[in-house]
Design a protein around this motif. Structure first.
Motif, PDB file in Angstrom:
ATOM      1  N   ARG A   1      53.754  37.172  34.775  1.00  0.00           N
ATOM      2  CA  ARG A   1      53.322  38.069  35.859  1.00  0.00           C
ATOM      3  C   ARG A   1      53.121  39.509  35.360  1.00  0.00           C
ATOM      4  O   ARG A   1      53.810  40.452  35.787  1.00  0.00           O
ATOM      5  CB  ARG A   1      54.316  38.041  37.008  1.00  0.00           C
ATOM      6  CG  ARG A   1      54.483  36.649  37.618  1.00  0.00           C
ATOM      7  CD  ARG A   1      55.391  36.663  38.822  1.00  0.00           C
ATOM      8  NE  ARG A   1      54.827  37.449  39.910  1.00  0.00           N
ATOM      9  CZ  ARG A   1      53.875  37.017  40.748  1.00  0.00           C
ATOM     10  NH1 ARG A   1      53.364  35.798  40.594  1.00  0.00           N
ATOM     11  NH2 ARG A   1      53.430  37.780  41.714  1.00  0.00           N
ATOM     12  N   PRO A   2      52.158  39.703  34.454  1.00  0.00           N
ATOM     13  CA  PRO A   2      51.910  41.051  33.915  1.00  0.00           C
ATOM     14  C   PRO A   2      51.160  41.942  34.907  1.00  0.00           C
ATOM     15  O   PRO A   2      50.621  41.464  35.914  1.00  0.00           O
ATOM     16  CB  PRO A   2      51.031  40.761  32.697  1.00  0.00           C
ATOM     17  CG  PRO A   2      50.240  39.551  33.125  1.00  0.00           C
ATOM     18  CD  PRO A   2      51.220  38.716  33.913  1.00  0.00           C
ATOM     19  N   ASP A   3      51.121  43.220  34.588  1.00  0.00           N
ATOM     20  CA  ASP A   3      50.317  44.165  35.368  1.00  0.00           C
ATOM     21  C   ASP A   3      48.856  44.124  34.922  1.00  0.00           C
ATOM     22  O   ASP A   3      47.938  44.243  35.735  1.00  0.00           O
ATOM     23  CB  ASP A   3      50.845  45.593  35.180  1.00  0.00           C
ATOM     24  CG  ASP A   3      52.300  45.731  35.573  1.00  0.00           C
ATOM     25  OD1 ASP A   3      52.638  45.379  36.723  1.00  0.00           O
ATOM     26  OD2 ASP A   3      53.100  46.158  34.719  1.00  0.00           O
ATOM     27  N   VAL A   4      48.650  43.976  33.601  1.00  0.00           N
ATOM     28  CA  VAL A   4      47.311  44.036  33.016  1.00  0.00           C
ATOM     29  C   VAL A   4      47.162  42.916  31.990  1.00  0.00           C
ATOM     30  O   VAL A   4      48.095  42.626  31.237  1.00  0.00           O
ATOM     31  CB  VAL A   4      47.067  45.409  32.321  1.00  0.00           C
ATOM     32  CG1 VAL A   4      45.725  45.419  31.592  1.00  0.00           C
ATOM     33  CG2 VAL A   4      47.130  46.537  33.342  1.00  0.00           C
ATOM     34  N   VAL A   5      45.979  42.297  31.971  1.00  0.00           N
ATOM     35  CA  VAL A   5      45.636  41.301  30.956  1.00  0.00           C
ATOM     36  C   VAL A   5      44.494  41.847  30.115  1.00  0.00           C
ATOM     37  O   VAL A   5      43.463  42.259  30.658  1.00  0.00           O
ATOM     38  CB  VAL A   5      45.209  39.959  31.586  1.00  0.00           C
ATOM     39  CG1 VAL A   5      44.793  38.964  30.502  1.00  0.00           C
ATOM     40  CG2 VAL A   5      46.337  39.385  32.430  1.00  0.00           C
ATOM     41  N   LEU A   6      44.667  41.889  28.794  1.00  0.00           N
ATOM     42  CA  LEU A   6      43.572  42.216  27.886  1.00  0.00           C
ATOM     43  C   LEU A   6      42.930  40.900  27.485  1.00  0.00           C
ATOM     44  O   LEU A   6      43.550  40.066  26.825  1.00  0.00           O
ATOM     45  CB  LEU A   6      44.085  42.964  26.654  1.00  0.00           C
ATOM     46  CG  LEU A   6      44.720  44.334  26.893  1.00  0.00           C
ATOM     47  CD1 LEU A   6      45.063  44.994  25.564  1.00  0.00           C
ATOM     48  CD2 LEU A   6      43.801  45.233  27.700  1.00  0.00           C
ATOM     49  N   MET A   7      41.685  40.678  27.900  1.00  0.00           N
ATOM     50  CA  MET A   7      41.044  39.369  27.830  1.00  0.00           C
ATOM     51  C   MET A   7      39.816  39.376  26.917  1.00  0.00           C
ATOM     52  O   MET A   7      38.828  40.061  27.187  1.00  0.00           O
ATOM     53  CB  MET A   7      40.617  38.948  29.249  1.00  0.00           C
ATOM     54  CG  MET A   7      39.926  37.606  29.339  1.00  0.00           C
ATOM     55  SD  MET A   7      41.079  36.222  29.249  1.00  0.00           S
ATOM     56  CE  MET A   7      41.853  36.334  30.874  1.00  0.00           C
ATOM     57  N   ASP A   8      39.896  38.595  25.839  1.00  0.00           N
ATOM     58  CA  ASP A   8      38.712  38.384  25.013  1.00  0.00           C
ATOM     59  C   ASP A   8      37.719  37.542  25.811  1.00  0.00           C
ATOM     60  O   ASP A   8      38.102  36.803  26.730  1.00  0.00           O
ATOM     61  CB  ASP A   8      39.114  37.669  23.716  1.00  0.00           C
ATOM     62  CG  ASP A   8      37.963  37.588  22.719  1.00  0.00           C
ATOM     63  OD1 ASP A   8      37.048  38.438  22.793  1.00  0.00           O
ATOM     64  OD2 ASP A   8      37.991  36.686  21.871  1.00  0.00           O
ATOM     65  N   ILE A   9      36.447  37.614  25.472  1.00  0.00           N
ATOM     66  CA  ILE A   9      35.425  36.880  26.220  1.00  0.00           C
ATOM     67  C   ILE A   9      35.109  35.537  25.586  1.00  0.00           C
ATOM     68  O   ILE A   9      35.177  34.492  26.238  1.00  0.00           O
ATOM     69  CB  ILE A   9      34.135  37.721  26.338  1.00  0.00           C
ATOM     70  CG1 ILE A   9      34.346  38.865  27.342  1.00  0.00           C
ATOM     71  CG2 ILE A   9      32.970  36.868  26.792  1.00  0.00           C
ATOM     72  CD1 ILE A   9      34.481  38.407  28.776  1.00  0.00           C
ATOM     73  N   ARG A  10      34.774  35.547  24.305  1.00  0.00           N
ATOM     74  CA  ARG A  10      34.339  34.310  23.650  1.00  0.00           C
ATOM     75  C   ARG A  10      35.528  33.607  23.001  1.00  0.00           C
ATOM     76  O   ARG A  10      36.004  34.026  21.953  1.00  0.00           O
ATOM     77  CB  ARG A  10      33.252  34.620  22.622  1.00  0.00           C
ATOM     78  CG  ARG A  10      31.942  35.040  23.272  1.00  0.00           C
ATOM     79  CD  ARG A  10      30.920  35.504  22.239  1.00  0.00           C
ATOM     80  NE  ARG A  10      29.624  35.737  22.830  1.00  0.00           N
ATOM     81  CZ  ARG A  10      29.290  36.826  23.493  1.00  0.00           C
ATOM     82  NH1 ARG A  10      30.183  37.799  23.649  1.00  0.00           N
ATOM     83  NH2 ARG A  10      28.084  36.964  24.021  1.00  0.00           N
TER      84      ARG A  10
END
Length: 224
Positions: free
Chosen positions: A51-60
């Motif tokens: 349950r994080p505040d922010v997700v750093l998400m790669d696309i590919r």
């Protein structure tokens, strides 16, 4: 780790990228890395667990890409903020992710201090895209419609904006121009708290989850 630190999950299929991000962000007291994942499907599980505040998400990524994972995350009842990681600032996937509700994007070579600041701003509900970048991305979205669809999109956008009060509409147009809450407060002679309240009401009335979606609607309606 400070109780005020932003809780972050890293989702990227490259272990070296995750290691680099962990090293860059791990030394910042404002950020706490609470989980990592190597693809979108694993990312959904990690987010549900941590349950994080922010997700750093790669696309590919394999198995489930970042776009699909972002859409699924933002469909949840209490979603985290999603920031897309990319190597290209005009990546079509980035545009699609922003239109789906992602809060912004970061280039993978962003400096550590800028990355930490961006994560903090996103967690606080502030915009993280500069006006020039916002304008570029909005044009990509608005002009991506099929021929003949522009009028229908403009009508739909105008109808959504019609649900707002006059003051809320002024704030929405300012958001469409890429202005921060502080800039809107200054230009419209409001307190910062009032601007934030208006933005929250706009989110609810328009059924959107971030400022980019407001900006897209404003541009489609021809108001910015």
């Amino acid at each position: 780790m400070s109780a005020l630190a932003v809780r972050v999950v890293l989702v990227d299929d490259d272990p070296l990228v995750r290691t680099g991000l962990r090293l860059v962000l791990g030394g910042a007291p404002q950020v706490e890395i609470v989980g990592e994942a190597g693809d979108g499907a694993e990312g959904l599980d990690v987010v549900a667990r941590t349950r994080p505040d922010v997700v750093l998400m790669d696309i590919r990524m394999p198995r489930m890409d970042g776009l699909a994972a972002t859409q699924q995350l933002l469909a949840r009842s209490d979603p985290p903020r999603v920031v897309v990681l990319t190597t290209f600032d005009a990546d079509e996937y980035v545009v699609r992710a922003l239109a789906s509700g992602a809060s912004g994007f970061l280039l993978k070579d962003t400096t550590p201090s800028t990355m930490v600041e961006a994560i903090q701003r996103v967690a606080a509900g502030e915009p993280m895209l500069s006006p020039s970048v916002t304008a570029q991305l909005i044009r990509r979205v608005v002009h991506a419609s099929l021929p003949g669809a522009e009028a229908a999109r403009a009508r739909a956008a105008a109808a959504r904006l019609a649900t707002l009060s006059e003051r809320e509409r002024e704030v929405a147009v300012a958001v469409g121009q890429g202005k921060s809450n502080a800039e809107i407060a200054r230009d419209l002679f409001m307190s910062l708290a009032t601007v934030k309240a208006h933005v929250s009401h706009i989110f609810v009335k328009m059924g959107v989850s971030n400022r980019v979606q407001i900006a897209i609607c404003v541009h489609e309606a021809g108001l910015a």
